[in-house]
Design a protein around this motif. Structure first.
Motif, PDB file in Angstrom:
ATOM      1  N   ILE A  20       1.004  -1.237  -0.027  1.00  0.00           N
ATOM      2  CA  ILE A  20      -0.046   0.176  -0.077  1.00  0.00           C
ATOM      3  C   ILE A  20       0.975   1.231  -0.066  1.00  0.00           C
ATOM      4  N   PRO A  21       0.936   2.066  -1.097  1.00  0.00           N
ATOM      5  CA  PRO A  21       1.764   3.094  -1.174  1.00  0.00           C
ATOM      6  C   PRO A  21       1.380   4.454  -0.001  1.00  0.00           C
ATOM      7  N   GLU A  22       1.980   5.334   0.382  1.00  0.00           N
ATOM      8  CA  GLU A  22       1.729   6.369   0.864  1.00  0.00           C
ATOM      9  C   GLU A  22       0.598   7.281   0.240  1.00  0.00           C
ATOM     10  N   GLY A  23      -0.459   7.537   0.850  1.00  0.00           N
ATOM     11  CA  GLY A  23      -1.447   8.430   0.390  1.00  0.00           C
ATOM     12  C   GLY A  23      -2.433   7.727  -0.440  1.00  0.00           C
ATOM     13  N   THR A  24      -2.507   6.255  -0.182  1.00  0.00           N
ATOM     14  CA  THR A  24      -3.508   5.509  -0.849  1.00  0.00           C
ATOM     15  C   THR A  24      -4.752   5.618  -0.261  1.00  0.00           C
ATOM     16  N   GLN A  25      -5.909   5.711  -0.985  1.00  0.00           N
ATOM     17  CA  GLN A  25      -6.963   5.717  -0.275  1.00  0.00           C
ATOM     18  C   GLN A  25      -8.007   4.244  -0.030  1.00  0.00           C
TER      19      GLN A  25
ATOM     20  N   GLY B 148      -6.643  10.046   2.823  1.00  0.00           N
ATOM     21  CA  GLY B 148      -5.820   8.903   2.419  1.00  0.00           C
ATOM     22  C   GLY B 148      -4.906   8.272   3.510  1.00  0.00           C
ATOM     23  N   SER B 149      -4.152   7.463   3.302  1.00  0.00           N
ATOM     24  CA  SER B 149      -3.092   6.744   4.364  1.00  0.00           C
ATOM     25  C   SER B 149      -1.907   7.592   4.418  1.00  0.00           C
ATOM     26  N   PRO B 150      -1.550   8.649   5.248  1.00  0.00           N
ATOM     27  CA  PRO B 150      -0.207   9.083   5.489  1.00  0.00           C
ATOM     28  C   PRO B 150       0.727   8.063   6.055  1.00  0.00           C
ATOM     29  N   GLY B 151       2.193   8.198   5.205  1.00  0.00           N
ATOM     30  CA  GLY B 151       3.312   7.786   5.889  1.00  0.00           C
ATOM     31  C   GLY B 151       3.710   8.272   7.147  1.00  0.00           C
ATOM     32  N   GLU B 152       4.782   7.689   7.613  1.00  0.00           N
ATOM     33  CA  GLU B 152       5.385   8.231   8.794  1.00  0.00           C
ATOM     34  C   GLU B 152       6.112   9.620   8.698  1.00  0.00           C
ATOM     35  N   LYS B 153       6.585   9.800   7.507  1.00  0.00           N
ATOM     36  CA  LYS B 153       7.281  11.188   7.424  1.00  0.00           C
ATOM     37  C   LYS B 153       6.354  12.464   7.439  1.00  0.00           C
ATOM     38  N   SER B 154       5.202  11.989   6.763  1.00  0.00           N
ATOM     39  CA  SER B 154       3.839  13.142   6.799  1.00  0.00           C
ATOM     40  C   SER B 154       3.549  13.094   8.281  1.00  0.00           C
ATOM     41  N   ILE B 155       3.426  12.081   8.980  1.00  0.00           N
ATOM     42  CA  ILE B 155       2.990  12.203  10.319  1.00  0.00           C
ATOM     43  C   ILE B 155       3.877  13.150  11.090  1.00  0.00           C
ATOM     44  N   GLN B 156       5.179  12.894  11.021  1.00  0.00           N
ATOM     45  CA  GLN B 156       6.295  13.746  11.432  1.00  0.00           C
ATOM     46  C   GLN B 156       6.343  15.327  11.231  1.00  0.00           C
TER      47      GLN B 156
ATOM     48  N   THR C 148      -5.407  13.811   9.853  1.00  0.00           N
ATOM     49  CA  THR C 148      -6.048  14.231   8.838  1.00  0.00           C
ATOM     50  C   THR C 148      -5.144  15.309   8.248  1.00  0.00           C
ATOM     51  N   MET C 149      -4.391  15.969   9.066  1.00  0.00           N
ATOM     52  CA  MET C 149      -3.389  17.095   8.808  1.00  0.00           C
ATOM     53  C   MET C 149      -2.244  16.132   7.821  1.00  0.00           C
ATOM     54  N   ALA C 150      -1.922  15.133   8.416  1.00  0.00           N
ATOM     55  CA  ALA C 150      -0.998  14.166   7.792  1.00  0.00           C
ATOM     56  C   ALA C 150      -1.047  13.583   6.478  1.00  0.00           C
ATOM     57  N   SER C 151      -2.501  13.600   6.255  1.00  0.00           N
ATOM     58  CA  SER C 151      -2.788  13.103   4.963  1.00  0.00           C
ATOM     59  C   SER C 151      -3.076  14.329   3.895  1.00  0.00           C
ATOM     60  N   LEU C 152      -2.913  15.371   4.390  1.00  0.00           N
ATOM     61  CA  LEU C 152      -3.170  16.448   3.549  1.00  0.00           C
ATOM     62  C   LEU C 152      -1.526  16.907   2.973  1.00  0.00           C
ATOM     63  N   VAL C 153      -0.875  16.584   4.023  1.00  0.00           N
ATOM     64  CA  VAL C 153       0.652  16.914   3.667  1.00  0.00           C
ATOM     65  C   VAL C 153       0.987  15.852   2.756  1.00  0.00           C
ATOM     66  N   GLU C 154       0.663  14.364   2.981  1.00  0.00           N
ATOM     67  CA  GLU C 154       1.109  13.248   2.034  1.00  0.00           C
ATOM     68  C   GLU C 154       0.538  13.331   0.811  1.00  0.00           C
TER      69      GLU C 154
ATOM     70  N   GLU D  31     -10.680   5.378   6.928  1.00  0.00           N
ATOM     71  CA  GLU D  31      -9.764   6.101   5.895  1.00  0.00           C
ATOM     72  C   GLU D  31      -8.646   6.869   6.695  1.00  0.00           C
ATOM     73  N   GLY D  32      -7.561   6.537   6.268  1.00  0.00           N
ATOM     74  CA  GLY D  32      -6.186   6.922   6.769  1.00  0.00           C
ATOM     75  C   GLY D  32      -5.554   6.067   7.788  1.00  0.00           C
ATOM     76  N   TYR D  33      -6.410   4.982   8.261  1.00  0.00           N
ATOM     77  CA  TYR D  33      -5.802   4.525   9.467  1.00  0.00           C
ATOM     78  C   TYR D  33      -5.416   3.144   9.059  1.00  0.00           C
ATOM     79  N   LEU D  34      -5.262   2.791   7.690  1.00  0.00           N
ATOM     80  CA  LEU D  34      -4.904   1.448   7.281  1.00  0.00           C
ATOM     81  C   LEU D  34      -3.426   1.765   6.787  1.00  0.00           C
ATOM     82  N   PHE D  35      -2.454   1.637   7.528  1.00  0.00           N
ATOM     83  CA  PHE D  35      -1.056   2.184   7.155  1.00  0.00           C
ATOM     84  C   PHE D  35      -0.465   1.543   5.908  1.00  0.00           C
ATOM     85  N   PRO D  36       0.282   2.522   5.385  1.00  0.00           N
ATOM     86  CA  PRO D  36       0.897   2.168   4.068  1.00  0.00           C
ATOM     87  C   PRO D  36       2.109   1.513   4.368  1.00  0.00           C
ATOM     88  N   ALA D  37       2.168   0.147   3.794  1.00  0.00           N
ATOM     89  CA  ALA D  37       3.188  -0.792   3.998  1.00  0.00           C
ATOM     90  C   ALA D  37       3.115  -1.660   3.166  1.00  0.00           C
ATOM     91  N   THR D  38       4.200  -2.881   3.099  1.00  0.00           N
ATOM     92  CA  THR D  38       4.058  -4.223   2.450  1.00  0.00           C
ATOM     93  C   THR D  38       3.660  -5.183   3.455  1.00  0.00           C
TER      94      THR D  38
END
Length: 359
Positions: free
Chosen positions: A124-129, A308-316, A234-240, A183-190
């Motif tokens: 699941i790539p970062e930002g995926t809905q 969308g699902s933000p990655g950790e860098k966007s959360i930071q 929510t903010m992290a998803s916008l940044v992502e 939405e946003g709570y399914l973490f982007p990862a393999t």
């Protein structure tokens, strides 16, 4: 009359019997040791060809040992079970494994603990809905997109997740304005699943658990910033959605926070696209009129929830935005470079230079 000779003979007889018993016990112990020692070794050290075996879900250690014995991978299932319990190595994975008769008992145990061949694997790539995640899961499993969406939006399942992760999932996700509560709570990862029959509930639960694991270390920092988890995500998803590189995320976050502080609408295009349920490179003027609580051109403040699902860098970045006076930014869709401005005049000049003239 008491006969010392008979007593002496009886004593010798008892000693002989005791000696025989001790010798037998030593032989049994030695044989047992040699047998167990042999059972720990590879069945055939010279045969490297691997066999594919299936370990069913819920198999106990003896059942696994029996399966291994049936495939001639070990010599004794009871020795396998004893060895695993003795070394506290019973945390075995279900699924498909490739093992060979050249592997020792210890090597087999380690392979069973690490996991075998993934029956289902996807990224699941970062930002995926969520709608896109449903398509990804459908492509790599036997579940349809509709089945995934039905499960992820199931009220009982959502309540179960809220109960399991009360510090992360709150009543905020149940707002009627929100399209998908998770939405946003399914973490982007393999994700790799070794049981081909894994349920959708278990699959989605793992994605939510991953989000919880990522967020937990930031709890103190988030509370200091007086952000709820939902606001942060929510903010992290916008940044992502807006970020084109790691270096821009903190600056982009700063623009959003600066605009919120001045009671300005965020006016971020990805929220419009989310509202329209579309994916395209450019938002046109008529798109900005879409009637949706997610449209940040029409509504001030954050949208109802993540887009969308933000990655950790966007959360930071959402937790530690850069300190700037920027109120505007735009991205050159041809180069990906982001340009920031403090005033609308500067922003329009950048838009004319990098966007309008290239259209």
């Amino acid at each position: 009359m008491f006969h010392f000779k008979n007593l002496f003979q009886d004593g010798n007889k008892k000693k002989t019997i005791l000696t025989v018993i001790i010798v037998c016990l030593l032989i049994i112990i030695a044989s047992g040791y040699l047998y167990i020692h042999s059972a720990l070794k590879a069945v055939n050290p010279h045969h490297q060809t691997e066999k594919r075996i299936e370990i069913p879900t819920g198999s106990n250690v003896l059942k696994i040992g029996t399966i291994l014995k049936e495939h001639h991978l070990i010599k004794n299932p009871y020795v396998f079970a004893f060895y695993a319990r003795l070394h506290h190595d019973e945390n075995f994975q279900a699924g498909t494994f490739e093992l060979s008769t050249a592997m020792t008992l210890d090597e087999i145990v380690q392979r069973l603990q690490k996991g075998g061949i993934a029956a289902i694997e996807f990224t699941i790539p970062e930002g995926t809905q969520i709608d896109e995640i449903a398509a990804i899961v459908s492509k790599h499993s036997s579940y349809s997109q509709q089945q995934f969406l039905k499960q992820v939006d199931d009220p009982k399942f959502i309540q179960l997740m809220i109960h399991k992760y009360p510090n992360m999932l709150t009543a905020a996700i149940l707002s009627k304005q929100i399209r998908h509560p998770l939405e946003g709570y399914l973490f982007p990862a393999t994700y790799s699943f070794y049981n081909k029959n894994i349920s959708l509930q278990d699959m989605i639960s793992k994605m939510i658990a991953k989000t919880n694991d990522v967020l937990s270390p930031y709890q103190e920092e988030r509370e200091k910033k007086q952000l709820s988890v939902h606001q942060l995500m929510t903010m992290a998803s916008l940044v992502e959605e807006e970020a084109t590189g790691d270096v821009d995320r903190e600056k982009i976050a700063s623009v959003f926070y600066n605009r919120l502080a001045k009671n300005m609408p965020l006016q971020t295009d990805p929220t419009v696209l989310y509202a329209m349920k579309q994916h395209k490179e450019k938002v046109v003027y008529k798109d900005l009129k879409v009637n949706s609580p997610y449209n940040t051109y029409k509504h001030k403040g954050l949208p109802p929830g993540p887009i969308g699902s933000p990655g950790e860098k966007s959360i930071q970045a959402a937790l530690k935005p850069a300190k700037t006076d920027y109120l505007y930014f735009l991205a050159n869709i041809h180069t990906g470079k982001v340009y920031f401005a403090k005033t609308l005049k500067e922003h329009n000049a950048l838009k004319e230079k990098y966007i309008s003239k290239k259209d």
